[in-house]
Design an enzyme around this catalytic site. Structure first.
Site, PDB file in Angstrom:
ATOM      1  N   TYR A  58       0.898  -1.167  -0.073  1.00 62.17           N
ATOM      2  CA  TYR A  58      -0.034   0.148   0.080  1.00 62.17           C
ATOM      3  C   TYR A  58       1.037   1.197   0.006  1.00 62.17           C
ATOM      4  O   TYR A  58       1.691   1.715   0.681  1.00 62.17           O
ATOM      5  CB  TYR A  58      -0.715   0.056   1.139  1.00 62.17           C
ATOM      6  N   HIS A 116       0.041 -11.794   0.923  1.00 59.64           N
ATOM      7  CA  HIS A 116      -0.907 -11.164   0.334  1.00 59.64           C
ATOM      8  C   HIS A 116      -1.720 -11.810  -0.268  1.00 59.64           C
ATOM      9  O   HIS A 116      -2.815 -11.929  -0.705  1.00 59.64           O
ATOM     10  CB  HIS A 116      -0.335  -9.852  -0.412  1.00 59.64           C
TER      11      HIS A 116
HETATM   12  N1  LIG Z   1      -5.861  -8.720   1.153  1.00 61.73           N
HETATM   13  C1  LIG Z   1      -6.140  -8.094   0.044  1.00 61.73           C
HETATM   14  O1  LIG Z   1      -5.820  -8.511  -1.015  1.00 61.73           O
HETATM   15  C2  LIG Z   1      -6.835  -6.898   0.110  1.00 61.73           C
HETATM   16  C3  LIG Z   1      -7.727  -6.381  -0.876  1.00 61.73           C
HETATM   17  C4  LIG Z   1      -8.344  -5.117  -0.943  1.00 61.73           C
HETATM   18  C5  LIG Z   1      -8.481  -4.387   0.385  1.00 61.73           C
HETATM   19  N2  LIG Z   1      -7.754  -5.067   1.434  1.00 61.73           N
HETATM   20  C6  LIG Z   1      -7.943  -4.368   2.886  1.00 61.73           C
HETATM   21  O2  LIG Z   1      -9.195  -4.229   3.286  1.00 61.73           O
HETATM   22  C7  LIG Z   1      -9.408  -2.703   3.357  1.00 61.73           C
HETATM   23  C8  LIG Z   1     -10.853  -2.412   3.049  1.00 61.73           C
HETATM   24  O3  LIG Z   1     -11.022  -2.565   1.540  1.00 61.73           O
HETATM   25  P1  LIG Z   1     -11.164  -1.380   0.554  1.00 61.73           P
HETATM   26  O4  LIG Z   1     -10.236  -0.327   0.986  1.00 61.73           O
HETATM   27  O5  LIG Z   1     -10.603  -2.112  -0.629  1.00 61.73           O
HETATM   28  O6  LIG Z   1     -12.453  -1.136   0.249  1.00 61.73           O
HETATM   29  P2  LIG Z   1     -13.821  -0.633   1.535  1.00 61.73           P
HETATM   30  O7  LIG Z   1     -13.347  -0.617   2.802  1.00 61.73           O
HETATM   31  O8  LIG Z   1     -15.061  -1.428   0.930  1.00 61.73           O
HETATM   32  O9  LIG Z   1     -14.140   0.697   0.973  1.00 61.73           O
HETATM   33  C9  LIG Z   1     -13.292   1.909   1.105  1.00 61.73           C
HETATM   34  C10 LIG Z   1     -13.843   3.116   0.178  1.00 61.73           C
HETATM   35  O10 LIG Z   1     -15.102   3.325   1.074  1.00 61.73           O
HETATM   36  C11 LIG Z   1     -15.213   4.843   1.307  1.00 61.73           C
HETATM   37  N3  LIG Z   1     -16.023   4.827   2.589  1.00 61.73           N
HETATM   38  C12 LIG Z   1     -15.498   4.297   3.871  1.00 61.73           C
HETATM   39  N4  LIG Z   1     -16.629   4.629   4.666  1.00 61.73           N
HETATM   40  C13 LIG Z   1     -17.389   5.122   4.091  1.00 61.73           C
HETATM   41  C14 LIG Z   1     -18.740   5.735   4.304  1.00 61.73           C
HETATM   42  N5  LIG Z   1     -18.996   5.533   5.957  1.00 61.73           N
HETATM   43  N6  LIG Z   1     -19.649   6.308   3.675  1.00 61.73           N
HETATM   44  C15 LIG Z   1     -19.124   6.431   2.235  1.00 61.73           C
HETATM   45  N7  LIG Z   1     -18.116   6.118   1.848  1.00 61.73           N
HETATM   46  C16 LIG Z   1     -17.246   5.398   2.907  1.00 61.73           C
HETATM   47  C17 LIG Z   1     -13.894   5.338   1.446  1.00 61.73           C
HETATM   48  O11 LIG Z   1     -13.662   6.615   1.288  1.00 61.73           O
HETATM   49  P3  LIG Z   1     -12.638   7.477   2.171  1.00 61.73           P
HETATM   50  O12 LIG Z   1     -11.216   7.131   1.984  1.00 61.73           O
HETATM   51  O13 LIG Z   1     -13.045   8.869   1.444  1.00 61.73           O
HETATM   52  O14 LIG Z   1     -12.965   7.293   3.542  1.00 61.73           O
HETATM   53  C18 LIG Z   1     -13.147   4.244   0.188  1.00 61.73           C
HETATM   54  O15 LIG Z   1     -13.120   5.043  -0.915  1.00 61.73           O
HETATM   55  C19 LIG Z   1      -8.342  -2.247   2.462  1.00 61.73           C
HETATM   56  O16 LIG Z   1      -7.939  -0.781   2.962  1.00 61.73           O
HETATM   57  C20 LIG Z   1      -7.135  -3.048   2.994  1.00 61.73           C
HETATM   58  O17 LIG Z   1      -6.523  -2.582   4.162  1.00 61.73           O
HETATM   59  C21 LIG Z   1      -7.029  -6.241   1.507  1.00 61.73           C
END
Ligand SMILES: NC(=O)c1ccc[n+]([C@@H]2O[C@H](COP(=O)([O-])OP(=O)(O)OC[C@H]3O[C@@H](n4cnc5c(N)ncnc54)[C@H](OP(=O)(O)O)[C@@H]3O)[C@@H](O)[C@H]2O)c1
Length: 282
Positions: A58, A116
């Site tokens: 990241y 990962h």
């Molecule tokens: N292991 C893997 O391969 C893998 C893959 C993907 C993700 N991950 C992990 O999982 C975490 C979460 O997944 P993700 O980041 O992909 O997606 P997510 O948590 O489903 O969505 C994040 C997005 O939603 C927005 N958001 C958050 N809270 C909100 C709310 N209350 N209202 C409206 N929009 C909101 C955020 O915007 P803002 O930033 O503007 O708040 C961001 O754009 C990642 O950050 C990472 O740590 C792991």
């Protein structure tokens, strides 16, 4: 907002980890947003969120530095998850990657260290490195991410492979494939699943069924999507929130109790799987 009491899940070792935390993907990619990202994570910690999920990938390491800045002197209260990239996952590569992550995180240990996704180095090498890192205390537990059932089976057959603490996978209302076989497999073995992209990176938010259930609870669609995951035993939910307001809103999901009618509405719009499906990944 008062500090939240976050439920925990048990790891196979008997240790516990918080069942709700903050993700950091896309953090550290813009110098302009950096201060807000640190402030958002810190606000989460102030509100009682003690799990942070990050990875060497990241922001090319910058997300780990942001985590270090947010955690500051509170290291002992925080459960840090980080991940090694598949291309670094040879025996020596994993150990070197972990050392780099520890430096960026400004800590002497990572609570849970994950592969990962599956890469070309033999899994047995990554496992040996994880075991060596546990011995030196550089990591306290290890796990995997984006592993399908076949890969979990392969891992379980390696010496010490049954110590796997979690599999972090894509799981949300619109990605329910794991409910058919993977989730039952973990439940049977007492292994928690970390649900990533719990609001499908925002794509779920405009969905009519989520809006309908949200209206019943005077809540938001994001909160309903998170509450739907958080109500499940053995599931750890890690939304990424880049602003203080989103952190508060997401945490508010833990206050919601979905009713049988709510769950029926959501099942109607996002049906559970009827057959085995390939593991979804982002
Ligand atoms: N292991 C893997 O391969 C893998 C893959 C993907 C993700 N991950 C992990 O999982 C975490 C979460 O997944 P993700 O980041 O992909 O997606 P997510 O948590 O489903 O969505 C994040 C997005 O939603 C927005 N958001 C958050 N809270 C909100 C709310 N209350 N209202 C409206 N929009 C909101 C955020 O915007 P803002 O930033 O503007 O708040 C961001 O754009 C990642 O950050 C990472 O740590 C792991």
């Amino acid at each position: 907002m008062a500090a939240a009491r976050i439920p925990t899940v048990a790891l196979p070792s008997g240790a516990t980890m918080p069942a709700f935390g903050l993700g950091t993907w896309r953090m550290g990619e813009s110098a302009r947003r950096r201060a807000e990202e640190v402030a958002a994570l810190r606000h989460g910690l102030d509100l009682g969120i003690t799990l942070i999920d990050t990875a060497e990938m990241y922001g090319d390491g910058e997300a780990e530095r942001i985590v270090a800045d947010a955690v500051g002197t509170r290291r002992d209260e925080i459960f840090i998850v980080s991940k090694v990239l598949p291309e670094n996952s040879s025996r020596r590569g994993t150990i070197a990657a972990c050392e780099r992550s520890l430096k960026r995180l400004k800590t002497d240990r990572i609570d849970l260290y994950l592969l990962h996704w599956r890469g070309s180095p033999p899994l047995s090498e990554t496992l040996e490195a994880f075991q060596a890192l546990v011995k030196t205390g550089n990591i306290l537990a290890w796990g995997v991410s984006n592993f399908d059932l076949g890969e979990m089976g392969e891992l379980a057959h390696l010496p010490g492979g049954d110590a796997v603490a979690t599999n972090q996978v894509l799981y949300n209302l619109s990605r329910r494939g794991i409910e058919f076989d993977l989730l039952p497999w973990y439940r049977k073995r007492g292994i928690p699943v970390m649900a990533y992209s719990p609001i499908e990176q925002g794509r779920l938010l405009g969905h009519a069924a989520l809006r309908e259930v949200a209206a019943r609870h005077h809540a938001t669609p994001a909160q309903i999507a998170l509450a739907w995951l958080a109500r499940q035993d053995g599931v750890v939910v890690i939304p990424k929130a880049g602003t203080r307001a989103h952190v508060e809103e997401d945490l508010g999901a833990l206050e919601l109790k979905l009713t049988r009618d709510d769950l029926a509405t959501l099942d109607g719009a996002f049906p559970p799987p009827k057959t085995a499906q390939p593991l979804d990944m982002l």
